[in-house]
Write a protein that holds these residues in place. Sequence first.
Motif, PDB file in Angstrom:
ATOM      1  N   THR A  95       0.790  -1.365   0.069  1.00 54.49           N
ATOM      2  CA  THR A  95       0.002   0.188  -0.140  1.00 54.49           C
ATOM      3  C   THR A  95       0.837   1.236   0.105  1.00 54.49           C
ATOM      4  OG1 THR A  95      -0.278   0.145   2.495  1.00 54.49           O
ATOM      5  CG2 THR A  95      -1.620  -1.260   1.491  1.00 54.49           C
ATOM      6  N   LEU A 129      -4.564  -5.870   2.964  1.00 56.11           N
ATOM      7  CA  LEU A 129      -5.285  -4.427   2.476  1.00 56.11           C
ATOM      8  C   LEU A 129      -5.330  -4.204   1.012  1.00 56.11           C
ATOM      9  CD1 LEU A 129      -3.368  -2.121   5.200  1.00 56.11           C
ATOM     10  CD2 LEU A 129      -5.787  -3.388   5.315  1.00 56.11           C
ATOM     11  N   SER A 130      -6.021  -5.211   0.295  1.00 59.55           N
ATOM     12  CA  SER A 130      -6.172  -5.235  -1.175  1.00 59.55           C
ATOM     13  C   SER A 130      -6.582  -3.820  -1.735  1.00 59.55           C
ATOM     14  CB  SER A 130      -6.694  -6.411  -1.538  1.00 59.55           C
ATOM     15  OG  SER A 130      -7.946  -6.658  -1.176  1.00 59.55           O
ATOM     16  N   HIS A 131      -7.703  -3.504  -0.951  1.00 64.75           N
ATOM     17  CA  HIS A 131      -8.265  -2.028  -1.117  1.00 64.75           C
ATOM     18  C   HIS A 131      -7.520  -0.951  -1.138  1.00 64.75           C
ATOM     19  CE1 HIS A 131      -8.683  -2.501   3.088  1.00 64.75           C
ATOM     20  NE2 HIS A 131      -9.042  -1.352   3.025  1.00 64.75           N
ATOM     21  N   GLU A 132      -6.308  -1.214  -0.566  1.00 67.20           N
ATOM     22  CA  GLU A 132      -5.516   0.146  -0.647  1.00 67.20           C
ATOM     23  C   GLU A 132      -4.146  -0.084  -1.330  1.00 67.20           C
ATOM     24  OE1 GLU A 132      -4.722   1.480   3.439  1.00 67.20           O
ATOM     25  OE2 GLU A 132      -6.711   0.753   4.076  1.00 67.20           O
ATOM     26  N   ARG A 133      -4.111  -1.140  -2.049  1.00 68.48           N
ATOM     27  CA  ARG A 133      -3.112  -1.655  -2.926  1.00 68.48           C
ATOM     28  C   ARG A 133      -2.517  -0.607  -3.864  1.00 68.48           C
ATOM     29  NH1 ARG A 133      -0.421  -6.610  -4.543  1.00 68.48           N
ATOM     30  NH2 ARG A 133      -1.747  -7.581  -3.769  1.00 68.48           N
ATOM     31  N   THR A 136       0.711  -3.250  -7.824  1.00 68.24           N
ATOM     32  CA  THR A 136       0.376  -4.787  -8.287  1.00 68.24           C
ATOM     33  C   THR A 136       1.120  -5.950  -8.171  1.00 68.24           C
ATOM     34  OG1 THR A 136       1.305  -4.656 -10.550  1.00 68.24           O
ATOM     35  CG2 THR A 136      -0.833  -3.497  -9.978  1.00 68.24           C
ATOM     36  N   GLN A 210      -9.438 -15.286   0.280  1.00 65.85           N
ATOM     37  CA  GLN A 210      -9.753 -14.362  -0.464  1.00 65.85           C
ATOM     38  C   GLN A 210     -10.948 -13.394   0.144  1.00 65.85           C
ATOM     39  OE1 GLN A 210     -10.704 -15.949  -4.051  1.00 65.85           O
ATOM     40  NE2 GLN A 210      -9.372 -14.666  -5.290  1.00 65.85           N
ATOM     41  N   LYS A 213     -10.469 -10.397   2.001  1.00 65.78           N
ATOM     42  CA  LYS A 213      -8.976  -9.976   2.095  1.00 65.78           C
ATOM     43  C   LYS A 213      -8.268  -9.821   0.710  1.00 65.78           C
ATOM     44  CE  LYS A 213      -8.853 -12.945   6.133  1.00 65.78           C
ATOM     45  NZ  LYS A 213      -8.252 -14.255   6.592  1.00 65.78           N
ATOM     46  N   GLY A 214      -6.969  -9.599   0.971  1.00 61.34           N
ATOM     47  CA  GLY A 214      -6.300  -9.318  -0.595  1.00 61.34           C
ATOM     48  C   GLY A 214      -5.767 -10.589  -1.257  1.00 61.34           C
TER      49      GLY A 214
END
Length: 217
Positions: A95, A129-133, A136, A210, A213-214
């Motif tokens: 992130t 924190l995949s939504h804040e990645r 890639t 998944q 989660k990320g």
Amino acid sequence: MRTIYTKYSESLFKILLLGDSGVGKSCIIIRYIENNFSNNLMNSIGVDFKLKNIEIDSKNIKLQIWDTAGQERFKTITTSYYKGAHAILVVFDITDRDSFDHIRNWMVDIDKFAKEGVLRILVGNKCDLSHERKVTTEEAKGIANKYGIKYIETSAKDTINIDDLFVSTAKYLLSKQIGGSSTGKGTQNGKNGIDLMKDNNNENQINNNQKGKGFCC
């Protein structure tokens, strides 16, 4: 693999964690050693280490895991610890784009201060924190391939790939020590790489983690 508590160890491996301040190096170590997590850990000052004894292939292994400060003002202290490391884990925060961009600087320091042929692994932490990645998985794998090393994503918070990271590293170092690299126990990926997990293990880890989660490779 199981944790053992004995004074006798057949092998001692020094594993060093590098990376910018705040990427979660201390959290990774504490999760592995103590199976604990806190969002309120203070930044490391200088260097510190923790020990863990494990058993691999009926051999007692002691891991000496070193935590280092990521701040520039501690650089002269931390670089003195590179030389004796058997493995170096370069950690960034998925992130935090800056921590990813600084990987090149850490690699330069490893080339300069570590022993030749030291095992290097690139670790993308906080994959929960995949939504804040900001980085890639493909980008991270790309730079890992550039350096001929393995890439793995972890979450100290959700205990994703933490054990795999250290146990697979120890297995590779043990196979290298006893001259067993050709047996397939620790397959090299490029000059300083290691296959940490087979693809089917990765898929199982992804499927199990998944929801909410990320993605973690």
